[in-house]
Write a protein that holds these residues in place. Structure first.
Motif, mmCIF file in Angstrom:
data_model
loop_
_atom_site.group_PDB
_atom_site.id
_atom_site.type_symbol
_atom_site.label_atom_id
_atom_site.label_comp_id
_atom_site.label_asym_id
_atom_site.label_seq_id
_atom_site.Cartn_x
_atom_site.Cartn_y
_atom_site.Cartn_z
ATOM 1 N N GLN A 71 21.383 -14.558 -39.865
ATOM 2 C CA GLN A 71 20.745 -15.105 -38.671
ATOM 3 C C GLN A 71 20.219 -13.964 -37.814
ATOM 4 N N PRO A 72 19.032 -14.132 -37.245
ATOM 5 C CA PRO A 72 18.482 -13.069 -36.402
ATOM 6 C C PRO A 72 19.231 -12.902 -35.097
ATOM 7 N N LEU A 73 20.053 -13.864 -34.715
ATOM 8 C CA LEU A 73 20.886 -13.754 -33.519
ATOM 9 C C LEU A 73 22.300 -14.201 -33.863
ATOM 10 N N PRO A 74 23.323 -13.742 -33.124
ATOM 11 C CA PRO A 74 24.686 -14.165 -33.401
ATOM 12 C C PRO A 74 24.814 -15.680 -33.332
ATOM 13 N N ALA A 75 25.764 -16.204 -34.087
ATOM 14 C CA ALA A 75 25.938 -17.649 -34.162
ATOM 15 C C ALA A 75 26.304 -18.258 -32.822
ATOM 16 N N ASP A 76 26.979 -17.476 -31.969
ATOM 17 C CA ASP A 76 27.410 -18.007 -30.671
ATOM 18 C C ASP A 76 26.455 -17.614 -29.554
ATOM 19 N N ALA A 77 25.188 -17.275 -29.921
ATOM 20 C CA ALA A 77 24.247 -16.777 -28.914
ATOM 21 C C ALA A 77 24.018 -17.769 -27.794
ATOM 22 N N GLY A 78 24.126 -19.056 -28.074
ATOM 23 C CA GLY A 78 23.863 -20.048 -27.039
ATOM 24 C C GLY A 78 25.078 -20.440 -26.227
ATOM 25 N N ALA A 79 26.232 -19.866 -26.533
ATOM 26 C CA ALA A 79 27.441 -20.236 -25.804
ATOM 27 C C ALA A 79 27.323 -19.853 -24.337
ATOM 28 N N ASN A 80 27.762 -20.758 -23.473
ATOM 29 C CA ASN A 80 27.782 -20.552 -22.021
ATOM 30 C C ASN A 80 26.386 -20.470 -21.407
ATOM 31 N N TYR A 81 25.351 -20.789 -22.152
ATOM 32 C CA TYR A 81 23.989 -20.810 -21.624
ATOM 33 C C TYR A 81 23.491 -22.247 -21.560
ATOM 34 N N PHE A 82 22.431 -22.444 -20.801
ATOM 35 C CA PHE A 82 21.815 -23.761 -20.705
ATOM 36 C C PHE A 82 20.340 -23.614 -21.057
ATOM 37 N N SER A 83 19.583 -24.665 -20.839
ATOM 38 C CA SER A 83 18.180 -24.685 -21.232
ATOM 39 C C SER A 83 17.421 -23.476 -20.679
ATOM 40 N N SER A 84 16.546 -22.923 -21.490
ATOM 41 C CA SER A 84 15.699 -21.754 -21.216
ATOM 42 C C SER A 84 16.391 -20.436 -21.530
ATOM 43 N N TRP B 256 10.872 -9.290 -33.132
ATOM 44 C CA TRP B 256 12.329 -9.156 -33.183
ATOM 45 C C TRP B 256 12.945 -10.199 -34.114
ATOM 46 N N GLU B 257 12.434 -11.428 -34.051
ATOM 47 C CA GLU B 257 13.040 -12.500 -34.836
ATOM 48 C C GLU B 257 12.791 -12.372 -36.331
ATOM 49 N N SER B 258 11.850 -11.522 -36.706
ATOM 50 C CA SER B 258 11.601 -11.334 -38.130
ATOM 51 C C SER B 258 12.599 -10.367 -38.758
ATOM 52 N N ARG B 259 13.444 -9.761 -37.930
ATOM 53 C CA ARG B 259 14.393 -8.765 -38.403
ATOM 54 C C ARG B 259 15.805 -9.332 -38.467
ATOM 55 N N ILE B 260 16.629 -8.720 -39.300
ATOM 56 C CA ILE B 260 18.050 -9.058 -39.329
ATOM 57 C C ILE B 260 18.719 -8.395 -38.139
ATOM 58 N N ASP B 261 19.453 -9.179 -37.388
ATOM 59 C CA ASP B 261 20.118 -8.620 -36.199
ATOM 60 C C ASP B 261 21.419 -7.938 -36.624
ATOM 61 N N ARG B 262 21.330 -6.662 -36.887
ATOM 62 C CA ARG B 262 22.517 -5.893 -37.264
ATOM 63 C C ARG B 262 23.260 -5.518 -35.986
ATOM 64 N N THR B 263 24.454 -6.011 -35.859
ATOM 65 C CA THR B 263 25.237 -5.806 -34.637
ATOM 66 C C THR B 263 26.425 -4.900 -34.927
ATOM 67 N N HIS B 264 26.590 -3.893 -34.092
ATOM 68 C CA HIS B 264 27.710 -2.952 -34.211
ATOM 69 C C HIS B 264 28.538 -3.007 -32.931
ATOM 70 N N ILE B 265 29.842 -2.891 -33.080
ATOM 71 C CA ILE B 265 30.738 -2.895 -31.927
ATOM 72 C C ILE B 265 31.053 -1.450 -31.546
ATOM 73 N N TYR B 266 30.766 -1.111 -30.303
ATOM 74 C CA TYR B 266 31.054 0.215 -29.755
ATOM 75 C C TYR B 266 32.109 0.093 -28.653
#
Length: 748
Positions: free
Chosen positions: A217-230, A284-294
């Motif tokens: 997924q181009p964004l984390p699975a929980d990207a919409g958590a705690n957000y509302f429309s827009s 941005w959405e055409s790329r794989i969202d590689r996420t690293h924890i720092y």
């Protein structure tokens, strides 16, 4: 008040030793202007400085006498004069004033001098304006020895030694000088709220599609958590504001989720994703969202500083609590006590003189005690950083720098709206008008006579310094009668309205309202806002095996607080002769982060302060040949990250005026005064942006630039005596002469 402005020999700052006290007196200096006696003209301080600066040019200069003639205000701001004033060689920040001395006065020496007002940087020559700096004869009987100092220092010295009669006006002026003030950087709150409204209306930003790309997924699975429309939005899909405010060290995010679709963190090396990729116009959405924890790491110096900052916040909270207790305590209803919780005064017209008692609106307390909203933010547990090769800043010999989007809890940047109950003042005004009609009649025919008596008084009180008259004379003629050659009157005073006397209390029937659920049309409930906000920062990453970034981070954590702060007024710092603004020296520091899997491995080195061997500091003409340290890092490189304030672009000395060059040059003198050597003095390590920083970006101007030093991977700190570094003196001289050569400004 009449104050004197004079011309004399080029002076030396108070702290510069001058042993040539027996040389013969030089020829009398030329007067500043040559003009007949006339009534004072009214100018602002800015006008006066501009007119005085024309003295340095050939504007209206008499070819026969060699003297400059007085330009009128209109002439001084005509196209010919403006061309001179706006020219690259224009010099407007200089010491114009002279402090009169008693001919038999005592010598002012380094041993008997007294401290004046100063900012936390400790530089003794500070003035709130250009007109708070003076040339003074510290040896009154030596006519050609002129020293630069400040009014606050001289005022103290004159009072301590009883020399009060020769500079009464100057002493009075110095007594009214403002204290140094910390200048807050512009808050992006308004711009962020405007952008949020555009996002709600679909005018800005882009919602993620959440479609799969190459199995991920181009964004984390929980990207919409705690957000509302827009929200949330695709990174870099709308304009973000620069973050310029400071964040205390122990409040920086402990965890940083870094989104790096182009593998930029490989920084010239490689890892399991290969090497860093270039931007070829991909979304941005055409790329794989590689996420690293720092994780955030601190040096021992930072831990001590964080402890001090926590103690300061504790004291601030205690002060806040005491203040709120006072504000919410009951008091009597009169003009001198109108604290919140009992009522407020409807101000009378701003016309000085006797007035009838104004209305004091009395209301009951809110449904529950107000909950103070502290100005101190809570520690940040987690933040997100987004990197894209579409937003590069630069590539150095040891690092690569990108503009990053930093996603923080919204309250860090935009204070949350108050949840306290509110009293609608529009409704109150309508209610008071109704009550007055009921009590006094439509035309006031039933008004009690005591409310008609002009028993109160309105005063227009000046704030700050009053208007003053400056007299232009020659230095050697200060004690002669009729020596005055011209006058200028400034009008820079601001005013406030004060009322004293009885008030007429009116009890309103308007009720308090919950701001989230208002009961009248005048109060608008706060809109729904996202829990986070994105701001723009500098993301600096390091080439593999290089030790400069870790040392630079440790240096940022060691810098004193004042090096990050903007203060009011000006400094004169020897060997410089002209006042310069007291802006920040370095960018704001937002933390040093390392990959979670290497946290334990690198923590020990970093806690030691990131120190390298002494020979790592190269003071040569170029540092491009510095050999990187041997790498002990495992295969699969992820660079550490240093987050900093974005302070503009690299300076171009050819584009600066004389005063701007002086200001940029002062950075290295102030850096040295703070006990630091830079180690890499080049134009690329000096940034400039439009200013002032207290103004919104749309109101800033290149004519008021803000400068900053950067790149401290080779910097080191020296103690007051310079004994902990054998090369301290030589390094200082090399850096100062390099900066003077860079800007074409010789100080000697």
């Amino acid at each position: 008040m009449a104050l004197q402005t004079a011309v004399g020999d080029e002076p030396k700052p108070m702290d510069i030793d001058d042993t040539n006290t027996n040389s013969p007196t030089t020829a009398p200096p030329q007067p500043l202007f040559d003009f007949p006696k006339e009534q004072p003209r009214t100018f602002t301080a800015k006008d006066l400085i501009a007119i005085l600066s024309l003295h340095n040019s050939d504007f209206k200069k008499d070819g026969k006498s060699g003297k400059s003639k007085l330009p009128t205000k209109e002439e001084a701001f005509a196209s010919e004069a403006l061309k001179i004033l706006n020219g690259k060689g224009s010099r407007q920040r200089m010491v114009h004033r002279h402090w009169p001395r008693s001919p038999t006065g005592k010598y002012i020496t380094p041993e008997n001098t007294l401290p004046g007002k100063c900012t936390p940087n400790g530089i003794q020559l500070w003035g709130s304006s250009i007109f708070d700096f003076y040339r003074v004869r510290r040896m009154p009987d030596v006519a050609n020895l002129s020293t630069i100092t400040t009014g606050s220092k001289l005022m103290k010295w004159m009072k301590a030694h009883g020399e009060l009669d020769h500079a009464k006006d100057e002493i009075e002026w110095a007594e009214m000088e403002e204290e140094p003030k910390l200048i807050a950087s512009w808050s992006p709150r308004e711009k962020i709220e405007e952008m949020e409204e555009d996002i709600r209306q679909g005018k800005a930003g882009k919602l993620p599609t959440m479609k799969a790309a190459k199995g991920e997924q181009p964004l984390p699975a929980d990207a919409g958590a705690n957000y509302f429309s827009s929200w949330p939005l695709v990174p870099f899909s709308y304009t973000t504001e620069r973050l310029t405010s400071s964040i205390d060290l122990d409040h920086l995010p402990k965890k940083l989720s870094v989104h790096d679709p182009w593998n930029l963190l490989a920084a010239g090396s490689s890892n399991e994703y290969g090497r860093a990729e270039r931007h070829n116009g991909q979304e941005w959405e055409s790329r794989i969202d590689r996420t690293h924890i720092y994780k955030l790491v601190f040096s021992n110096n930072a831990l001590e500083r964080a402890k001090r900052q926590a103690e300061e916040r504790t004291k601030f909270k205690e002060k806040e609590a005491r203040l709120n207790k006072i504000l919410n305590s009951p008091g009597s209803v009169d003009a001198s006590n109108t604290s919140a919780g009992e009522g407020y005064l409807l101000r009378p017209p701003a016309v000085p003189g006797p007035v009838a008692p104004p209305i004091f609106v009395v209301h009951g307390p809110p449904p529950y005690p107000p909950t103070p909203t502290s100005k101190i933010i809570e520690p940040i547990e987690e933040a997100h950083l987004y990197l894209s090769p579409a937003h590069p800043i630069g590539t150095g010999n040891h690092s690569v720098v990108y503009q990053g989007e930093w996603e923080l809890p919204r309250a860090v940047v935009v204070p949350p709206p108050s949840t306290d109950y509110v009293l609608c003042e529009t409704c109150v005004a309508e209610d008071v008008a109704r009550i007055l009609r009921d009590q006094d009649g439509e035309d006031g025919e039933r008004m009690d006579p005591k409310w008609k008596v002009r028993s109160g008084e309105v005063k227009i009180v000046p704030e700050g310094r009053p208007s003053v008259v400056f007299h232009v004379v020659q230095v050697e003629n200060l004690d002669k009668p009729d020596a005055e050659e011209g006058q200028y009157q400034t009008e820079d005073t601001t005013y406030r309205v004060e009322f004293t006397g009885p008030v007429r209390p009116i009890r309103t029937t308007v009720a308090w309202q919950d701001p989230k659920h208002p009961t009248c049309k005048h109060v608008t409930p706060p809109p729904d806002v996202p829990p986070t906000v994105k701001v723009r920062v500098v993301s600096k990453i390091s080439l593999q095996g290089d030790g400069h970034l870790v040392k630079e981070a440790a240096n940022y954590e060691t810098f004193e607080r004042h090096m990050f702060e903007h203060w009011s007024g000006f400094n004169v710092l020897p060997p410089m002769h002209d006042p310069v603004p007291v802006g920040a020296l370095v960018p704001q520091f937002y933390g040093y982060y390392i990959p979670e899997e290497r946290f334990v491995e690198e923590q020990e080195q970093y806690e030691a302060g990131g120190e390298k061997d002494e020979e790592d500091v190269d003071m040569g003409e170029d540092d491009s040949e510095a050999a990187p340290a041997q790498s002990s890092m495992p295969q699969g490189y992820l660079s550490p990250i240093l987050l900093l304030e974005d302070c503009g672009s690299v300076v171009d000395p050819d584009e600066l005026t004389h005063d701007q060059k002086n200001e940029a040059l002062s950075l290295i003198y102030r850096f040295h005064y703070a006990g630091w050597a830079h180690g890499s003095v080049y134009a690329r390590n000096i940034l400039v942006q439009p200013g002032p920083i207290s103004a919104s970006p749309s109101e800033r101007s290149k004519d008021i630039p803000s400068f900053r030093l950067i790149d401290f991977g080779r910097s080191y700190r020296c103690d007051a005596e310079g004994s902990n570094r054998a090369s301290w003196t030589g390094d200082r001289y090399h850096e100062e002469s390099s900066m003077e050569k860079l800007f074409g400004m010789s100080m000697f």
